[in-house]
Every structure is written in structure tokens, then in C-alpha cells.
Design a protein around this motif. Structure first.
Motif, short mmCIF file in Angstrom:
data_model
loop_
_atom_site.label_atom_id
_atom_site.label_comp_id
_atom_site.label_asym_id
_atom_site.label_seq_id
_atom_site.Cartn_x
_atom_site.Cartn_y
_atom_site.Cartn_z
N LEU A 88 0.88 -1.24 -0.08
CA LEU A 88 0.06 -0.11 -0.10
C LEU A 88 0.88 1.25 0.07
CD1 LEU A 88 -2.82 1.24 0.22
CD2 LEU A 88 -2.88 0.97 2.71
N ILE A 89 2.09 1.21 0.84
CA ILE A 89 2.82 2.29 1.00
C ILE A 89 3.58 2.61 -0.52
CG2 ILE A 89 4.90 3.07 1.82
CD1 ILE A 89 4.14 1.95 4.66
N GLU A 90 3.80 1.47 -1.08
CA GLU A 90 4.59 1.78 -2.46
C GLU A 90 3.75 2.41 -3.42
OE1 GLU A 90 6.98 -1.08 -5.67
OE2 GLU A 90 6.10 -1.85 -4.07
N VAL A 91 2.28 1.89 -3.53
CA VAL A 91 1.51 2.46 -4.41
C VAL A 91 1.11 4.05 -4.11
CG1 VAL A 91 -0.94 2.63 -5.17
CG2 VAL A 91 0.39 0.26 -4.98
N TYR A 92 0.98 4.27 -3.11
CA TYR A 92 0.71 5.81 -2.34
C TYR A 92 2.03 6.44 -2.67
CZ TYR A 92 0.26 9.57 0.64
OH TYR A 92 0.16 11.19 0.92
N ASN A 93 3.29 6.15 -2.55
CA ASN A 93 4.44 6.94 -2.77
C ASN A 93 4.44 7.11 -4.48
OD1 ASN A 93 5.19 7.21 -0.23
ND2 ASN A 93 6.64 5.47 -0.44
N GLN A 94 4.24 6.17 -5.27
CA GLN A 94 4.14 6.15 -6.65
C GLN A 94 3.23 7.35 -7.03
OE1 GLN A 94 3.83 2.22 -8.33
NE2 GLN A 94 5.75 1.82 -7.75
N MET A 95 2.10 7.18 -6.52
CA MET A 95 0.99 8.14 -6.97
C MET A 95 1.45 9.69 -6.62
SD MET A 95 -2.87 8.38 -5.47
CE MET A 95 -2.44 8.70 -3.83
N MET A 96 2.06 9.93 -5.41
CA MET A 96 2.53 11.07 -4.83
C MET A 96 3.51 11.58 -5.74
SD MET A 96 0.30 12.02 -2.67
CE MET A 96 1.13 13.15 -1.27
N ASP A 97 4.41 10.76 -6.31
CA ASP A 97 5.61 11.13 -7.11
C ASP A 97 5.02 11.84 -8.49
OD1 ASP A 97 7.46 10.66 -5.26
OD2 ASP A 97 7.61 8.73 -5.97
#
Length: 427
Positions: A88-97
Motif C-alpha cells: 500500500l505504501i509503495e502504491v501511495y508513494n508512486q501516486m504522490m511522485d
């Protein structure tokens, strides 16, 4: 009540119920009761730990939502070591980037667009949803200042995708284009205003230069040969032995007319052969004084009075002295001729605003003539050739000096200045 409170209340009630039931079931066997109670308490602890692990992703989602709501795309989460949460954190960080990169790109594009609009040599006007001016760049503001009412009348009657030519004053011509774009699902309009004065003047000059050179070539060849023949005949006394006064007079008149035709063509040739401006530092005040002194004799013959309001000190401009002197002579000559009988020609140089005005108290410019004054070969004079103001236009345009010629209507009793030729100088 929050989900956390509901969950804890449910777990607490369920384990309390199990404790009560176990007591009722095993109160006679205290050892077994204690074992069961220990198991129930351990289950409660495990349930609370599992809840905390399940609540962690929800807390991350809540913080992520708050960051997105605040448009803070710099927030990133650190992996926790738990596979499900880290996914979940990886998906969120990619979206924010991706959001941060997109916002940076949009800001750069928006800044570039604003800079481009601001520095564009084309006038740009952007309207809001109510058809009111929302954005206007400096070039458009400068253009509208010339005749705002004329531009507004033209713009209000234009359709989307339409292009029109608008002439302002005697010299300046503009091309106006109206288009639209979609903003938040609704159509908004924008206008582009481009000055075509120099392009049109250059096209006119190219055309009339070719015509003048062709005419001059034919006229000079013909008139030169004819004048040579007439001259030989006039001096040949053997031809006039039988005394032919009428014929001799006719030949002299023909020779004079040919000479006038030569002068006529030379005036046009001056316009076609205008050399590039040789710009140097020129004391404009002294130049004005020389022109006034030179034209004073012609003014007195026409019963015209000169008045001047010039700076007491030198005022320098970067210009071709001979060409600017020719401009001043032509304008002054036109002003003298425009005065009917006794009248006034006033010269005023504002060194602070860099503006020269030459005004006369004549009858003013006739209606319907204003837009044609600087057209090649157009003249309001009976014997005019339409060269003077065209030459003035070419010289001033080559120097980059803005100018205008117009009249104001005043009552005869006030005896105010009627027509003014205004030049915006560049020091």
C-alpha cells in the motif's frame, strides 16, 4: 462513534462475556477456570494487537488523504516491513511522485505561458466567462490606448474564428483574430491583435516603387528625345526664315511642359529612391529653428504667423538630419497651405514627453479623408501629386517614430488650432 471505538467495545464485551460464562461453567473446578480465563485474556490481547496492525494501513490512508486534500505532494511514507502494508505504501508513494511531477510540469508550463503572453509582440486579450477582460498583456494595453472605443466596437461584433482588419487613425492597421478555448468544461474567448502597419507600408512601397521606376524610365526616354529635337528646331534660324511665331510659341510651350513633366517625375523618383536613414545625434531644437527660419518667408507671403514653444536648451535625437528636415519642411508647407488667409501655425516640442506637434488654424481635414491621407498618390490639393505625406510616412517609419495627423472641431469665434501633426520622438 468511530470504527476504533466500536471495535474495542465489541472485543471487550465479547471477552467479558466469555469470562462470565467460563466462571459459571467451571466455578467448581477452579484450576480449569483459571486456565480458561488465561486463554480468554490472551485472546483479547491478540485481538487488540491484530486490530492495531489492521488499523495502521487505515491511519496511513487517512494521512495520505489529508496530504492530497492539502495538495502537499511531498509527503512520502517509509516502509514498515509488513508486506501488505508496504504494498500500500509503495502504491501511495508512486501516486504522490506522479502528482508532484505533474504539478511541477503544470506550474512550469503555466509560468512559461504567462511569460510568453506578457512579452509577446502580439496583443493578447483573454476574456472571462462573462465576456469581461480577465487578462491583457502590455502590448494589447498599449494598442487599446490608441482608440479603445474602435477596438471594442470591432471586437463585440466579431464571431469565433473570425479575423478582421481595423485601421486606426491615418496610418496604423491592425489584424484582430477571435478564438476560444475550454476552461473547466466551459468555453472562454481570447483575442490576438497584430499590427500590420510596417508590413502594409512595405508592400505598398514595393508596388509603387516598381510603378514609378517604370514610368520614370518611359517618360525620361521620351521627354529627353523630344526636348532634344525641339531644342534643335528652336535654334535653327534657317527653319524660321519664313517667320512662324505661332509654331515657335507652341514649341516653347511644349518644351516647358516637358520640363514640368520631368520635375513631376523627379518628385516621384525621390520617393522611390529614399535611401536608408543615416542616423546620428542631432540637435532637434536647432533643426526646428532652421526649418522655421527657412519657411518664414513663405509664411509671410501667405499672411501666416508662426509661433513656437521650444526648449531653451539642446534636445538631441538619434536620426538622419536631412531626412527629418525634409519631414519638417513638408509638414510646415502643408500647414501653411491649410491656413485660409491670415492664420497661425504653432510649433511645440515637449522635451519631457518627447513629443513634437505642428498645428495650424486652418479649416481642418475634410470628412472621409482622414483614412487616406498617407496613401500613395492621394491628395486633396487641386494640383497635388500625393507624394509629400507618403514621403513623410516612409521617413518616420524608418526612424521608428510614431505619428498621427488629425483635426479637432472648434468654433470660429475661438480661433483655436484645428489640425495637428504629432510625432513621438526617440532621444
Amino acid at each position: 462513534m468511530t470504527l476504533k471505538t466500536k471495535y474495542i467495545s465489541f472485543i471487550g464485551f465479547l471477552h467479558l462475556l466469555l469470562l462470565v460464562l467460563s466462571y459459571l461453567a467451571f466455578r467448581d473446578d477452579m484450576a480449569l477456570f483459571l486456565v480458561i480465563e488465561f486463554i480468554v485474556i490472551c485472546a483479547a490481547v491478540v485481538a487488540i494487537r491484530l486490530y492495531q496492525q489492521l488499523l495502521s494501513p487505515l491511519q496511513l490512508i487517512k494521512e495520505g488523504i489529508n496530504a492530497i486534500r492539502d495538495q502537499d505532494f511531498n509527503v512520502r511514507f517509509v516502509p514498515t516491513g509488513k508486506r501488505e502494508v508496504d504494498e500500500l505504501i509503495e502504491v501511495y508513494n508512486q501516486m504522490m511522485d506522479a502528482l508532484r511531477e505533474e504539478r511541477t510540469k503544470q506550474k512550469a508550463q503555466h509560468f512559461f505561458l504567462e511569460k510568453l503572453i506578457h512579452t509577446s509582440p502580439t496583443g493578447i486579450i483573454i476574456l472571462d466567462f462573462d465576456q469581461q477582460i480577465k487578462t491583457i498583456n502590455p502590448k494589447a494595453a498599449l494598442i487599446l490606448a490608441e482608440d479603445q472605443n474602435a477596438f471594442i466596437r470591432c471586437i463585440m461584433t466579431m464571431k469565433v474564428g473570425e479575423s478582421r482588419m481595423l485601421k486606426v487613425g491615418s496610418i496604423k492597421t491592425y489584424k484582430i483574430q477571435k478564438s476560444n478555448f475550454i476552461d473547466r468544461g466551459f468555453s472562454r474567448f481570447f483575442l490576438m491583435i497584430e499590427e500590420l502597419t510596417a508590413e502594409i507600408a512595405e508592400a505598398e512601397k514595393s508596388t509603387y516603387t516598381k510603378v514609378i521606376r517604370m514610368m520614370a524610365h518611359e517618360v525620361n526616354n521620351t521627354v529627353g528625345a523630344v526636348n532634344s529635337i525641339i531644342g534643335q528646331v528652336l535654334v535653327d534660324e534657317r527653319f524660321w526664315q519664313d517667320q512662324r511665331p505661332a509654331l515657335r510659341k507652341a514649341l516653347r510651350i511644349a518644351s516647358e511642359r516637358n520640363e514640368n513633366l520631368n520635375i513631376f517625375m523627379r518628385n516621384f523618383a525621390e520617393l522611390a529612391k529614399l535611401s536608408p536613414a543615416n542616423k546620428q545625434q542631432v540637435d532637434f531644437c536647432r533643426l526646428m529653428e532652421n526649418v522655421i527660419s527657412l519657411m518664414q518667408v513663405f509664411a509671410e507671403r501667405a499672411q501666416v504667423r508662426f509661433t513656437a514653444d521650444l526648449p531653451s536648451s539642446a534636445y538631441y535625437i538619434h536620426a538622419d538630419a536631412q531626412q527629418i528636415e525634409q519631414v519638417l519642411l513638408n509638414i510646415t508647407k502643408n500647414a501653411i497651405e491649410a491656413v485660409d488667409g491670415s492664420g497661425l501655425v504653432h510649433f511645440r516640442l515637449d522635451a519631457t514627453a518627447h513629443i513634437l506637434s505642428i498645428s495650424d488654424s486652418g479649416q481642418g481635414i475634410p470628412a472621409g479623408v482622414q483614412d487616406q491621407l498617407f496613401n500613395p498618390f492621394f491628395s486633396t490639393k487641386k494640383d497635388g501629386q500625393g507624394v509629400g505625406l507618403t514621403l513623410v510616412r516612409e521617413i518616420l517609419l524608418s526612424h521608428g517614430f510614431d505619428f498621427s495627423l488629425g483635426s479637432q472641431q472648434f468654433s470660429d469665434e475661438r480661433r483655436q488650432l484645428q489640425t495637428s501633426f504629432v510625432i513621438k520622438l526617440k532621444p
